[in-house]
Every structure is written in structure tokens, then in C-alpha cells.
Design an enzyme around this catalytic site. Sequence first.
Site: not given
Ligand code: G6Q
Length: 542
Positions: A209, A215, A270-271, A356, A387, A507
Site C-alpha cells: 500500500k 521488508e 491493509g488487512r 491488529e 492430536h 516499521k
Molecule cells: C494492515 C497493516 C499491515 C500492512 C503491512 C504492509 O492492516 O497495516 O499489516 O498491511 O505493514 O504494509 P504495506 O502494504 O504498506 O507494505
Amino acid sequence: MAGKKYLTDMDEWKALFDHYNKIKGIHLRDLFNDDAQRGDRFSIEDGGLFFDYSKNRVTSETMELLVNLARACNLKEETERMFTGEKINETENRAVLHIALRNRSSVPIYVDGKNVMTDIEAVLQRMKLVSEKIRNMQWPGFSGKPVKNIINIGIGGSDLGPYMVCEALKYYSKRDLNVYFVSNVDGTHLIETIRDLNPEETLFIIASKTFTTQETMLNARTARKWIVQHAGSDQAVSRHFLALSTNKSEVERFGISPSNMFEFWDWVGGRYSLTSAIGLSIMISIGYENFIQMLEGFHAMDKHFRERPFHENIPVIMALLGIWYNNFFNFHTHAVLPYEQYLHRFPAYLQQGDMESNGKSITKDGLVVDYATGPVIWGEPGTNGQHAFYQLMHQGTQIIPADLIGFIKPLNNDYEHHDVLISNMFAQAEAFAFGKTEKEVRSEGVEERLVPYKTFPGNRPVNTILFDKLTPYSLGKLIAMYEHKIFTQGVIWNIYSFDQWGVELGKVLAGRIYKEILGEPMGEHDSSTANLIKRYRRIRFE
Ligand code: G6Q
């Protein structure tokens, strides 16, 4: 919240507490003995979905009191605010409109006076074009060979959703394409993924996003080097990289042209983004038609949530039961147990979605809560979990409410396996709820000294979520059901479910130590962290 009263001061909350004190000792055995129709009365059917919540420690009165609480917390009004694009994510000053991404009706949805449906449809059509090209083997890599390996590089919300869905809908996938997901900054993840792949046939989708996540950008740069090194030229980047993002300038800075970028918007969290461009890997895997079917399923549950009265509204009931256990019984974890191998990533996905969103402790009025908020969500597919950790669930000292999720028709026509699988699911639900009394154990002729060990207390709450079949449509419904459960709990707990300052912190945290590890003078650290950095530096550079 009505009159901005603190949740625990509300009359509806207090009424629930009084009620809790009256019924906390009741056993599910008695509730079922007293009401032969309980299984019918506490279940809801909704087009291919059967939700049975009868094995919960509730009476009709409990449900009425819980629904009163939802009403008093203005759930209906808050739901409308979300669906109509109000900026309910106030700490980020954003609307929360994942529901628009799967709005299959012709009703427009406005943000700042603009109908967002036009842009959503335009991106969907672009996703359709590119996914069809790739699926038809018409997307050549640098040597002219068509790409057949698709690697989504992303993390958190830009990974967990599409990864979970690609696994869940693998049955519907195009088998001559391989879809991979790389998230971890640990180089092993990318290296192990590409080591047996041919770069000529490999396409990377950089899903981010912000397009600044450490990462993801590091993994993307390593992938870029790999392609350029094999192709012998930067020109190859345009054939081997697509971007899914809201940040056009960063995408261009990376070297991906706007024609290879698929846009989404700041009102997609994001989620909650798997139905946006972030779902491109899903569309490539299962095709446009199936993707649309999934959106239809989401939309059907969105409608259910928005329109059904609370007492027959599945996400609302799930949320209220969760509050009943978390806040009154003090059961603070919740297990999600899919009896379906295709859903093996579902608990991990939901962990993020729920934890989250509702892992917060400051109310919308800026006060520290004096009640529990988001539970710990965890789980594994059945029957594997049986199990492993079910022992604790049956006989341990903690009570863990659980959702058991299953599908009646197996996709692979493997009835011999499937009947065994589903009988385990039903049997576990029964055992959680009713246990096994000492009397029952004795009647089996068990040696007296072993009776306590073989007795199961039961009274463990279970929801049984049973779909007719795992399809893109039913999966969409399932995901949306949990999304709205999370939303409902956030409204009642009066917290902001759509920000994630805890993630933002992560971050920036590592940046300083990274520089110190590489040799910059060490700043102020506690003695433990300082030791760790020194030890790492000494052995790393010896
Ligand atoms: C989701 C969070 C988080 C995010 C990641 C990746 O709701 O905000 O999990 O999706 O940190 O972020 P980017 O999509 O900006 O790389």
C-alpha cells in the site's frame, strides 16, 4: 456511544453482569436437557451457510441482553457510518470502505463527494486484462517465454489475505501457473522460493500500500537484481514486475511504469484489502469469473450484516458471544479450527484481521479501557489440532471458546476421507460442550483410580459454522462474516479498529539498531540490548 457513557457504566452492561452472576454456573447439558428445540432455536441459516451457536453458555435472556448492549452502543448507526463512507478511522482521518470493493449493487458510494465505484470498476477491468494475458500464457518474460511463476512480494495485509485465499481456492486454480508468496525479510524466504525457478518465466507482483515497507522493498530490490542479472538489462523490469499500491511516485521511483501498476486507495485498510488490487495474485490463480464470485459472496454477507436484525445477524451474534466470554467469563483466547485442509492459512489470516484491529486499549474518547478488548486468536486445521492442543481445550484449566468450520461437500470427491473428517468435527463439538461425566466413565467399567483422569468437564463453548461447499462465493461470505464480527466488537468496545499504530512503531524501531549493527557508534541502550548488539557485531564481522 449513547451519551458518551463509559462502557462499563452503561445500564446494559450492568444488566449483563447481574445476569452473568445468575447463570455462570449453568452447564450446557442442562440447557439442552431443558429445551429439546435448542439446536433449532439457536441456529441461523443463510443461503448455503448454517451457523449453529446453540453450544454456547447462553439463554434467550442472555441473547436479549447482549442485543440490548449492541443497540445501546449504536451499532446500527455506526454500521451505516461505515457503509456510507464516513471517516470512521478518525486517528488516520480516513473512510473505511472495503465494503465498496465488493459492492455488486448499482448503488454508488461516495468519499469526499466522489463516487468511488467508478475507479473500483476500472481497476477490476485492468486486473481482468492482465490476469487473462498471464493465464493464457500471453505474458512473455525477457526471453520471450511466457511467465508461469507468479511471486507476490508483500507482508502483513499485503500478504496474508491473498496467500490465504490462493490456498483456500487452490482447487479452482489454473494448475500450469505456480503462485508463491514471499513476505519475510529473512532472505531465506525469497532465496528458497526462487532457487529452482527460471527467471525468464517468473513474474513478481510487488504488493505494498505504501511502497515504503522495509521488508517488502528489500525483497523487491533483491528480486529486481536477480531478474536484471539474468536478463542482462534493466529493460527486463517492465516484463517482470507489477505493482499493487496507493503510492504512484514510489512505484515509479522503483522503476515500475504506471501501466504495470494497479491502484487502490487510502480507505482500504491493509488487512481488509484482499478484494482490492492486492488480490491480483488471486485473480491470476482462479480467474476473473471466480474472483467476481468471491466478491459476490462478500457482498451477500455485507448485506446480511447491514440489513438483518441483530438477533438473526450472524456476525453480530458471533461478536456478542465473543464479548460475553471475553468480558464476563474472562476467557481471553479464541480458537478458530477449520475442518478443511484448504483453509490451513485461515487462522493466521484471521489473527491479523482480529488482533491488529481490536488489540487496542484507548477508547474513542481517549481514555484507557478498564475492560478486556481483542482476544488472542489462534488455531490450526482439524483434525491435526486434535492430536496436539485439544487436550488442553478439553481438560486444561483455561476455557477456550472455539469456532469449528466445515463444508458438507468435499471438493475432491474423497467421501471416504471427508466423512471421517466431518464426524471428527461434530464429535469434538459435542465433547467440548457436554464432556463426559464421572458416571459415564464408570459405566464404561473404568478402574476407579482412573475415573478423574478420564472425566471431561465439558461446558466449553463452540460455534459450528457449516457451509454446503467451499466455493469462491462461500469463502467470500466466510471472510466478510469475520470482518463484521471484528467491526461489531470494536464498536462495542468503543475503540478504533482500523488503525494500527503498534505496527507503525515496528516499521521505525529497527532503523536505528540496523545502523549500529553496521558500525555507527552505539547510542543509548539498556544493558541487555547493548550486549546483544555487541555480540552480534563481534561474531558477524569476525
Ligand atoms: C494492515 C497493516 C499491515 C500492512 C503491512 C504492509 O492492516 O497495516 O499489516 O498491511 O505493514 O504494509 P504495506 O502494504 O504498506 O507494505
